[in-house]
Enzyme design. Structure first.
Site, PDB file in Angstrom:
ATOM      1  N   TYR A  49      11.236   3.918   6.877  1.00 25.84           N
ATOM      2  CA  TYR A  49      12.154   2.840   8.102  1.00 25.84           C
ATOM      3  C   TYR A  49      10.679   1.627   7.749  1.00 25.84           C
ATOM      4  O   TYR A  49      10.587   0.697   8.422  1.00 25.84           O
ATOM      5  CB  TYR A  49      11.377   3.549   9.167  1.00 25.84           C
ATOM      6  CG  TYR A  49      12.691   4.231  10.306  1.00 25.84           C
ATOM      7  CD1 TYR A  49      13.382   4.335  10.310  1.00 25.84           C
ATOM      8  CD2 TYR A  49      12.033   5.488   9.994  1.00 25.84           C
ATOM      9  CE1 TYR A  49      14.722   4.928   9.976  1.00 25.84           C
ATOM     10  CE2 TYR A  49      13.020   7.162  10.174  1.00 25.84           C
ATOM     11  CZ  TYR A  49      14.711   6.290   9.937  1.00 25.84           C
ATOM     12  OH  TYR A  49      15.187   7.215  11.101  1.00 25.84           O
ATOM     13  N   ALA A  50       9.518   1.893   7.052  1.00 24.56           N
ATOM     14  CA  ALA A  50       8.574   0.976   7.036  1.00 24.56           C
ATOM     15  C   ALA A  50       7.842   0.970   5.772  1.00 24.56           C
ATOM     16  O   ALA A  50       8.163   2.162   4.982  1.00 24.56           O
ATOM     17  CB  ALA A  50       7.425   1.018   8.322  1.00 24.56           C
ATOM     18  N   THR A  51       7.869  -0.114   6.018  1.00 24.65           N
ATOM     19  CA  THR A  51       6.012  -0.319   4.664  1.00 24.65           C
ATOM     20  C   THR A  51       5.107  -1.200   4.658  1.00 24.65           C
ATOM     21  O   THR A  51       4.947  -1.757   5.704  1.00 24.65           O
ATOM     22  CB  THR A  51       7.533  -1.464   3.225  1.00 24.65           C
ATOM     23  OG1 THR A  51       8.744  -1.357   3.057  1.00 24.65           O
ATOM     24  CG2 THR A  51       6.170  -1.594   2.661  1.00 24.65           C
ATOM     25  N   VAL A  52       3.947  -0.783   3.891  1.00 24.39           N
ATOM     26  CA  VAL A  52       2.428  -0.785   4.669  1.00 24.39           C
ATOM     27  C   VAL A  52       1.735  -1.747   3.801  1.00 24.39           C
ATOM     28  O   VAL A  52       1.705  -1.177   2.156  1.00 24.39           O
ATOM     29  CB  VAL A  52       1.775  -0.206   4.891  1.00 24.39           C
ATOM     30  CG1 VAL A  52       0.375  -0.234   5.231  1.00 24.39           C
ATOM     31  CG2 VAL A  52       2.155   1.352   5.348  1.00 24.39           C
ATOM     32  N   LEU A  89       0.987  -0.922  -0.770  1.00 22.94           N
ATOM     33  CA  LEU A  89       0.177  -0.193   0.265  1.00 22.94           C
ATOM     34  C   LEU A  89       0.915   1.515   0.101  1.00 22.94           C
ATOM     35  O   LEU A  89       0.736   2.002  -0.086  1.00 22.94           O
ATOM     36  CB  LEU A  89      -0.986  -0.288   1.265  1.00 22.94           C
ATOM     37  CG  LEU A  89      -1.829  -1.194   1.045  1.00 22.94           C
ATOM     38  CD1 LEU A  89      -2.646  -0.538   2.661  1.00 22.94           C
ATOM     39  CD2 LEU A  89      -3.240  -1.184   0.057  1.00 22.94           C
ATOM     40  N   ASP A 144       2.721  16.233  13.280  1.00 15.79           N
ATOM     41  CA  ASP A 144       3.185  14.926  11.372  1.00 15.79           C
ATOM     42  C   ASP A 144       1.757  15.013  10.497  1.00 15.79           C
ATOM     43  O   ASP A 144       1.774  13.948  10.183  1.00 15.79           O
ATOM     44  CB  ASP A 144       3.974  14.017  11.499  1.00 15.79           C
ATOM     45  CG  ASP A 144       4.395  13.468   9.585  1.00 15.79           C
ATOM     46  OD1 ASP A 144       5.082  15.370   8.917  1.00 15.79           O
ATOM     47  OD2 ASP A 144       5.032  12.539   9.579  1.00 15.79           O
ATOM     48  N   LYS A 181       1.560  -3.030   9.009  1.00 18.71           N
ATOM     49  CA  LYS A 181       2.962  -1.705   9.187  1.00 18.71           C
ATOM     50  C   LYS A 181       3.930  -3.133   8.979  1.00 18.71           C
ATOM     51  O   LYS A 181       4.617  -3.100  10.488  1.00 18.71           O
ATOM     52  CB  LYS A 181       2.514  -0.504  10.075  1.00 18.71           C
ATOM     53  CG  LYS A 181       3.912   0.145  10.061  1.00 18.71           C
ATOM     54  CD  LYS A 181       3.305   1.738  10.583  1.00 18.71           C
ATOM     55  CE  LYS A 181       4.674   2.733  10.182  1.00 18.71           C
ATOM     56  NZ  LYS A 181       4.610   3.530  11.343  1.00 18.71           N
ATOM     57  N   SER A 233       5.394   2.776   1.149  1.00 18.74           N
ATOM     58  CA  SER A 233       6.672   2.512   1.788  1.00 18.74           C
ATOM     59  C   SER A 233       7.305   4.422   2.356  1.00 18.74           C
ATOM     60  O   SER A 233       6.739   4.996   1.514  1.00 18.74           O
ATOM     61  CB  SER A 233       7.470   1.877   1.084  1.00 18.74           C
ATOM     62  OG  SER A 233       7.617   2.525  -0.283  1.00 18.74           O
TER      63      SER A 233
END
Length: 452
Positions: free
Chosen positions: A25-28, A20, A147, A54, A22
């Site tokens: 630090y993370a990819t969803v 979905l 944020d 996540k 990225s």
């Protein structure tokens, strides 16, 4: 164990499918909870829950990002709100930390805006109400998001979109008076205090909300720049941020909720009492205020039978309000005629004051427009324009007969303006109640957005 190439990681109990999004630090990933066939009866369907997972690669984390991740988990595990994405669980293995989140099928607000170029003001207002509701809830818990941007605001679906505030990676526990100096967030949406690396407090979230609203209405952020230095120069300002949560455009008080019907009913009870006492003006005002809550109550209600019952009551109260409006309007016109001689005297005494005379002429135009009928909004605009001038002039008027007459005239005009304001709102509420379809507010949002 993490897969190679494009393949998503493997996580017990879930099937991870499409990516979905990225970040650093993370990819969803979109994922399905694995069904347990032994728990299903023969006639039941294999309905697997859809979630977003996540995946945070441990090797990409430094000390600061570990602290941010732990704060994100702590905050999301402890809160529940209809407009904040839900953290259902978190797990980890040797390679990754997994945050199992509520799935939002509508994507993010950035994509939603850009595929439509701009959003209608009515749609933007609904979204702002939902965002304000989430943010107000967070600030009451002394949590600042830090944020806020369209990419971090998700939509529950495209058919019936509801905002869900997401990505709490930079969120902090902050009371309104706590001050920080660490740079967090995305430059385009940062408040001046953060961009200029000064101390800041929880109110920086409200700056970001203003930038998001601008982008929703105009299709791009107000301070788009080619460099951080250029951005800093553009947003330097000493202007104080207004009280966002109490702003009449946001109108958080009248946001559709489970309390809307109770508040409408309470006002109707008061209206009926004043009506029985013969106080038509007070009764009319209370009926109008009740309508301001009945319309969001209709938006909130999902049961068709209860919605029809509310509509029937609304029509009954609107009919009585129309009768009272005729009574009050007739009484007000009589009072205006009674004050005609004092008004003529004030004009005579204002011959040496061109600005005062001009403001009184605008007030006369407002009365004439009101007498014509059917132009309530135009008359209200004229009254407000006249009062803006007259109040300034009254403040500088020396004691004497002219000041007394001017004071009385201002009071009369303010009463007329307030009365017309309620009539305009009542007409708008009545129209909205009559045209509300069975799918409610979400359908209205969808229809408006589809036209873009």
């Amino acid at each position: 164990m993490a897969g190679s190439g494009w393949a998503p990681p493997r996580l017990d109990g879930f099937i991870l499918t499409e990516r979905l999004g990225s970040g650093t630090y993370a990819t969803v990933y979109k994922a399905y909870a694995k069904a347990e066939p032994s728990n299903l009866l023969p006639w039941q369907k294999d309905t697997r829950e859809v979630v977003a997972i996540k995946c945070v690669a441990k090797k990409s984390l430094n000390k600061a990002s570990v602290e941010n991740l732990l704060t994100e988990i702590e905050i999301l595990k402890g809160i529940r709100h209809p407009h904040i994405v839900q953290l259902k669980d978190f797990q980890w293995d040797s390679d990754n930390i997994y945050l199992i989140m509520e799935f939002c099928a509508g994507g993010d607000l950035s994509r939603f805006i850009h595929t439509r170029r701009i959003l209608p003001e009515k749609v933007a207002r609904v979204f702002m109400q939902q965002l304000a509701s989430a943010l107000h809830f967070l600030h009451e818990q002394n949590i600042s998001h830090l944020d806020l941007k369209p990419q971090n605001i998700l939509l529950s679906s495209l058919e019936k979109p509801h905002l869900k505030l997401a990505d709490f990676g930079f969120a902090q526990h902050m009371s309104p008076w706590d001050e920080k100096h660490v740079l967090r967030g995305s430059p385009l949406y940062m408040a001046p205090e953060m961009v200029c690396q000064r101390q800041y407090d929880a109110r920086v979230d409200l700056w970001s909300v203003g930038v998001i609203l601008y982008e929703a209405l105009f299709g791009q952020p107000p301070f788009a720049s080619r460099s951080f230095t250029e951005l800093e120069e553009k947003i330097r300002s000493n202007r104080v941020i207004e009280d966002f949560f109490a702003h009449p455009w946001v109108d958080l008080e009248h946001m559709p909720s489970g309390e809307s019907l109770a508040r409408a009913t309470s006002l109707v009870v008061q209206a009926v009492k004043k009506d029985q006492e013969g106080d038509a003006t007070a009764a009319l005002s209370l009926y109008c205020k009740a309508l301001d809550f009945f319309v969001p109550a209709l938006h909130y209600e999902v049961d068709a039978q209860r919605k029809d019952a509310i509509k029937a009551k609304v029509q009954q109260y609107v009919s009585r309000a129309e009768e009272l409006k005729a009574i009050v309007s007739s009484s007000n016109r009589a009072l205006l005629r009674q004050g005609a001689s004092a008004r003529d005297l004030l004009r005579e005494m204002a011959r040496d004051r061109p600005r005062l005379l001009a403001a009184l002429e605008v007030a006369s135009a407002a009365m004439a427009k009101e007498e014509e009928g059917g132009g309530e909004q135009d008359a209200l605009d004229l009254y407000q324009h006249s009062l803006g001038e007259l109040l300034l002039l009254l403040a500088g008027e020396p004691p004497g007969r002219r000041r007394e007459l001017l004071h009385t005239e201002v009071q009369n005009l303010m009463a007329r303006a307030e009365y017309l304001k309620e009539q305009v709102k009542m007409r708008e509420s009545r129209w909205e109640a009559e045209t509300l379809d069975k799918e409610g507010l979400s359908e209205s949002v969808r229809s408006s957005c589809t036209l873009q």
